[in-house]
Design a protein around this motif. Structure first.
Motif, PDB file in Angstrom:
ATOM      1  N   GLY A  75       0.792  -1.214   0.000  1.00  0.00           N
ATOM      2  CA  GLY A  75       0.000   0.000   0.000  1.00  0.00           C
ATOM      3  C   GLY A  75       0.824   1.263   0.000  1.00  0.00           C
ATOM      4  O   GLY A  75       2.048   1.242  -0.142  1.00  0.00           O
ATOM      5  N   LYS A  76       0.155   2.371   0.208  1.00  0.00           N
ATOM      6  CA  LYS A  76       0.738   3.700   0.098  1.00  0.00           C
ATOM      7  C   LYS A  76       1.643   4.016   1.286  1.00  0.00           C
ATOM      8  O   LYS A  76       1.349   3.615   2.417  1.00  0.00           O
ATOM      9  N   HIS A  77       2.713   4.761   0.999  1.00  0.00           N
ATOM     10  CA  HIS A  77       3.639   5.187   2.044  1.00  0.00           C
ATOM     11  C   HIS A  77       3.761   6.707   1.978  1.00  0.00           C
ATOM     12  O   HIS A  77       4.447   7.250   1.113  1.00  0.00           O
ATOM     13  N   VAL A  96       8.979  -5.394   5.106  1.00  0.00           N
ATOM     14  CA  VAL A  96      10.155  -5.223   4.249  1.00  0.00           C
ATOM     15  C   VAL A  96      10.764  -3.859   4.547  1.00  0.00           C
ATOM     16  O   VAL A  96      10.105  -2.823   4.427  1.00  0.00           O
ATOM     17  N   LEU A  97      12.044  -3.849   4.945  1.00  0.00           N
ATOM     18  CA  LEU A  97      12.740  -2.626   5.328  1.00  0.00           C
ATOM     19  C   LEU A  97      14.052  -2.510   4.563  1.00  0.00           C
ATOM     20  O   LEU A  97      14.661  -3.523   4.208  1.00  0.00           O
ATOM     21  N   GLU A 151       6.504   1.889  -3.092  1.00  0.00           N
ATOM     22  CA  GLU A 151       7.299   3.026  -3.539  1.00  0.00           C
ATOM     23  C   GLU A 151       8.631   3.134  -2.790  1.00  0.00           C
ATOM     24  O   GLU A 151       9.486   3.934  -3.158  1.00  0.00           O
ATOM     25  N   GLY A 152       8.789   2.334  -1.753  1.00  0.00           N
ATOM     26  CA  GLY A 152      10.076   2.226  -1.084  1.00  0.00           C
ATOM     27  C   GLY A 152      10.412   3.340  -0.117  1.00  0.00           C
ATOM     28  O   GLY A 152      11.219   3.150   0.783  1.00  0.00           O
ATOM     29  N   TYR A 163       6.422   3.464  -8.254  1.00  0.00           N
ATOM     30  CA  TYR A 163       6.418   2.089  -7.768  1.00  0.00           C
ATOM     31  C   TYR A 163       7.676   1.345  -8.219  1.00  0.00           C
ATOM     32  O   TYR A 163       8.053   1.388  -9.383  1.00  0.00           O
ATOM     33  N   LYS A 164       8.308   0.656  -7.259  1.00  0.00           N
ATOM     34  CA  LYS A 164       9.509  -0.114  -7.535  1.00  0.00           C
ATOM     35  C   LYS A 164       9.132  -1.562  -7.879  1.00  0.00           C
ATOM     36  O   LYS A 164       7.965  -1.967  -7.799  1.00  0.00           O
ATOM     37  N   SER A 165      10.121  -2.358  -8.229  1.00  0.00           N
ATOM     38  CA  SER A 165       9.874  -3.712  -8.751  1.00  0.00           C
ATOM     39  C   SER A 165       9.712  -4.772  -7.670  1.00  0.00           C
ATOM     40  O   SER A 165       9.287  -5.891  -7.961  1.00  0.00           O
TER      41      SER A 165
END
Length: 240
Positions: A75-77, A96-97, A151-152, A163-165
């Motif tokens: 979701g959104k960050h 995931v960090l 989006e990391g 958005y990242k992979s």
């Protein structure tokens, strides 16, 4: 008044965080699930402080869309709020960090390892994705919910999506449902802002994306669902 309340909350946030990190050290000798429950208690405390000090409430919508058991959550960050509030909403969360967090004394170490969170080295390319998938499979086998922010990094309200992979890589390799969510937390806790204006942070869980879709179809559904929900919630908050 908003300035004073914001100042008090920001001080309280870091004081409570340090107390948790220091006095929680015995938790490193307890079971992982006991440590997770303490992490969730800290998150609930932060939400309570937001409500009491800043008059910021929290509303969860669509919780019935979350299936039981192991799954991927994406979701959104927009804000720091997600870092402590999301683990509260799941039974056995695995976040995931970025790997650098694991090197921070009294935060990534020892707690990141104790909680068995998933580190990702953004500079390691394909190797990082392979390691993420391998660890993801291990945690799913334990019945956990893997939480990833596609989006990391925190994105300001209104910024174009980036958005990242990693999320698609997990989805196409783990064969579990993906629960999506949008939110408006950035309105009340801006990325680099000091003020915490009163209102209601809303997080809304959207449709569950079933496993087995192609990467292209998944990525389109993921971004469309997250951005649609988030844009609507931000618009609602702006009107209130």
């Amino acid at each position: 008044m908003i300035v004073l309340r914001s100042l008090i909350f920001n001080i309280a946030f870091y004081v409570v965080l340090m107390l948790f990190l220091i006095f929680g050290l015995p938790l490193t000798l307890a079971s992982r699930i006991t440590a997770i429950r303490a992490l969730q208690a800290w998150g609930r405390t932060m939400n309570w402080l937001l409500r009491v000090i800043c008059n910021i409430k929290v509303e969860v919508r669509g919780a019935g869309n979350i299936p039981p058991g192991p799954l991927l959550v994406a979701g959104k960050h927009q804000s720091t709020w997600e870092t402590f509030a999301l683990p509260v909403l799941f039974n056995d969360p695995c976040v995931v960090l970025k790997k650098q967090i694991f090197y921070i004394p009294l935060m990534g170490w020892p707690y990141g390892y104790k909680f068995r969170m998933l580190p990702v080295d953004r500079g390691a390319g394909s190797k990082a994705l392979k390691d993420l998938i391998r660890r993801g499979k291990e945690e799913l086998a334990a019945g956990r919910q893997i939480i990833i922010l596609p989006e990391g990094t925190r994105r300001p309200v209104g910024a174009p999506p980036d958005y990242k992979s990693g999320t698609a890589a997990l989805y196409t390799n783990l064969n579990v449902p993906c629960v999506t969510f949008g939110l408006n937390a950035g309105v009340f806790w801006p990325r680099h802002g000091f003020l915490r204006p009163p209102g209601t942070i809303v997080i809304e869980f959207g449709k569950t994306i079933p496993p087995g879709l192609t990467r292209k179809v998944f990525e389109a559904q993921l971004q469309d669902t997250i951005e649609t929900i988030s844009n609507r919630l931000v618009a609602e908050a702006s009107k209130s």
